[in-house]
Design an enzyme around this catalytic site. Structure first.
Site, mmCIF file in Angstrom:
data_model
loop_
_atom_site.group_PDB
_atom_site.id
_atom_site.type_symbol
_atom_site.label_atom_id
_atom_site.label_comp_id
_atom_site.label_asym_id
_atom_site.label_seq_id
_atom_site.Cartn_x
_atom_site.Cartn_y
_atom_site.Cartn_z
ATOM 1 N N TYR A 32 -16.502 17.485 -14.776
ATOM 2 C CA TYR A 32 -16.978 16.094 -14.860
ATOM 3 C C TYR A 32 -17.991 15.827 -13.733
ATOM 4 C CZ TYR A 32 -16.775 11.076 -13.947
ATOM 5 O OH TYR A 32 -17.095 9.781 -13.667
ATOM 6 N N ARG A 69 0.855 -1.198 0.000
ATOM 7 C CA ARG A 69 0.000 0.000 0.000
ATOM 8 C C ARG A 69 0.889 1.246 0.000
ATOM 9 N NH1 ARG A 69 -1.343 1.560 4.806
ATOM 10 N NH2 ARG A 69 -2.012 -0.484 5.536
ATOM 11 N N ASP A 117 -7.307 18.995 -14.062
ATOM 12 C CA ASP A 117 -7.605 17.645 -14.519
ATOM 13 C C ASP A 117 -7.261 17.599 -16.005
ATOM 14 O OD1 ASP A 117 -8.806 15.329 -15.509
ATOM 15 O OD2 ASP A 117 -10.403 15.380 -14.024
ATOM 16 N N LYS A 122 -8.636 6.534 -18.956
ATOM 17 C CA LYS A 122 -8.983 7.036 -20.277
ATOM 18 C C LYS A 122 -7.800 6.866 -21.246
ATOM 19 C CE LYS A 122 -12.941 8.079 -18.467
ATOM 20 N NZ LYS A 122 -12.831 8.114 -17.053
HETATM 21 C C1 LIG Z 1 -12.336 14.400 -16.785
HETATM 22 C C2 LIG Z 1 -12.476 13.252 -15.837
HETATM 23 N N1 LIG Z 1 -11.854 13.292 -14.658
HETATM 24 C C3 LIG Z 1 -11.955 12.290 -13.765
HETATM 25 C C4 LIG Z 1 -12.713 11.178 -14.033
HETATM 26 C C5 LIG Z 1 -12.828 10.095 -12.996
HETATM 27 O O1 LIG Z 1 -11.958 9.044 -13.313
HETATM 28 P P1 LIG Z 1 -12.190 7.520 -12.891
HETATM 29 O O2 LIG Z 1 -13.407 7.042 -13.610
HETATM 30 O O3 LIG Z 1 -10.924 6.855 -13.308
HETATM 31 O O4 LIG Z 1 -12.379 7.500 -11.410
HETATM 32 C C6 LIG Z 1 -13.373 11.072 -15.257
HETATM 33 C C7 LIG Z 1 -14.186 9.878 -15.560
HETATM 34 O O5 LIG Z 1 -14.948 9.848 -16.520
HETATM 35 C C8 LIG Z 1 -13.258 12.143 -16.190
HETATM 36 O O6 LIG Z 1 -13.885 12.116 -17.375
#
Ligand SMILES: Cc1ncc(COP(=O)(O)O)c(C=O)c1O
Length: 400
Positions: free
Chosen positions: A116, A64, A188, A213
């Protein structure tokens, strides 16, 4: 802007160790195994580590806290974002959660009104209960960002391009505002990836990723990461990795490492296909509007051109159609799969109104420009002619 790999040659000075992005994506953090010569990072399926005497170990005590496969991934990702430090997490949400762990009750966060949905959810349904406050503003307007700051503002959180309207936020301008107020600027960078945009070079303090992604790239792994040049912040992220425990396993780390090797070639094709589809859609009689930052008609095009090396694989478009007709179109494709998420090699299609953005009340949704006829696509790396023919067939079958 271009040489053969879609990046400006004059920007090569940004590679501090002398290797270009394509080389680092394959090699950074990954040495052949010194004992066996094996090229690929082993999947260290292991929870604990032998100590020669209490406290005398080779850098690892418990998985961890740290795992060698994860370390290789963290070094690889840090190199790609031009960061001194990287930390990997169990999901993109776990990395966002870790940034919020830095804050205290009474702190205030300025963020985008189109972040998001999961980010909006953790802000309003988890951290508001811990007495954090959030202001949701139009991030394309630097004055609106500045006006939202208060004495207690500790964090500016933003995405660019945004989802699903692909709005572009001026990273340099936004980071400057955050720093004038002694707040952190976290970005992000999931939609753009470090291949197209490196926010730390533009003044951001922290970059967050959903590795699920483009960085994973094959729709087969969930992961997250935080990258920074600030040693103190990195130490705190490491503390939360260990204290909270939302870390990726070695197999997940291995899969993302395998994904980043092909990130540049995949992104080139994603961008090329998305541009061709955006241009084709622009001329389609049933299409009212196309949201793609690579189009000169996009309001953020000029800023995108300055802060990105290309315009990405995500685009949205609006049909002159009802909610039901649009649902029929997105259910009618053969190559595009009707699914949420993005960034894999395969093309995905979705209708934000009843899917990713269903939680937003209709009036509010329409006001934000998320109409019933809006469709979002994650353009994959298939042959672009097949993708265009697929969209054409689906639109014509319903509206033709
Ligand atoms: C722009 C963005 N940030 C964060 C996330 C969250 O990521 P995760 O699904 O890997 O937890 C997503 C998920 O769709 C996203 O599109």
């Amino acid at each position: 802007m271009d040489d053969s790999n879609g990046q400006a040659q004059e920007q090569d000075a940004r590679f501090p160790d002398g290797f270009r992005f394509e080389t680092r994506s394959i090699h950074a953090g990954q040495e052949p195994d010194p004992e066996t010569g094996a090229l690929m990072t082993p999947i260290h399926a292991n929870s604990t580590y032998k100590q020669d005497a209490p406290g005398d170990h080779r850098g690892y005590e418990y998985s961890r806290t740290g795992n060698p496969t994860r370390t290789d991934l963290e070094e690889n990702l840090a190199s790609l974002e031009n960061a001194a430090h990287g930390r990997a997490f169990a999901s993109g949400m776990a990395s966002i959660n870790t940034v919020l762990n830095l804050l205290e009750a009474g702190d205030h966060v300025v963020t985008g009104n189109d972040v998001y949905g999961g980010t909006h959810r953790i802000f309003t349904q988890v951290y508001e209960d811990y007495d954090l406050e959030f202001s949701f503003v139009d991030m394309t307007d630097l004055d609106a960002i500045a006006d939202a700051f208060r004495e207690e503002t500790e964090l500016l959180w933003l995405e660019t391009p945004t989802n699903p309207l692909m709005s572009i936020v001026d990273i340099e301008g936004a980071a400057e505002i955050a720093h004038e107020h002694d707040a952190l600027c976290a970005i992000d960078n999931t939609f753009a990836t470090p291949y197209l945009q490196r926010p730390l070079d533009l003044g951001a303090d922290v970059v967050s990723h959903s590795l699920t992604k483009y960085l994973g790239g094959h729709s087969d792994v969930v992961g997250g990461a935080l990258l920074t040049n600030d040693e103190n912040l990195d130490e705190r992220f490491g503390f939360y990795q260990n204290a909270v425990g939302a870390t990726p396993g070695p197999f997940e780390s291995f899969l993302v490492l395998r994904g980043t090797k092909t990130l540049p070639v995949r992104m080139d094709r994603h961008c090329e296909n998305a541009r061709a589809i955006a241009e084709w859609l622009q001329d389609h009689p049933e299409v009212e509007r196309v949201y793609y930052p690579g189009l000169e008609s996009h309001p953020g095009h000029e800023i995108a051109r300055q802060q990105m090396d290309d315009f990405g694989g995500m685009l949205s478009f609006e049909l002159d159609a009802s909610l039901e007709e649009t649902s029929e179109v997105v259910s009618n494709t053969e190559v595009f799969t009707l699914a949420e998420s993005l960034g894999g090699v395969e093309s995905l299609i979705e209708q934000p109104a009843p899917m990713t953005h269903a939680a937003i009340p209709r009036e509010e949704r329409l006001e934000a420009g998320l109409t019933d006829g809006l469709i979002r696509v994650s353009v994959g790396v298939e042959h672009v002619d097949d993708l265009i023919a697929d969209l054409e067939g689906a639109i014509d079958a319903v509206l033709g």
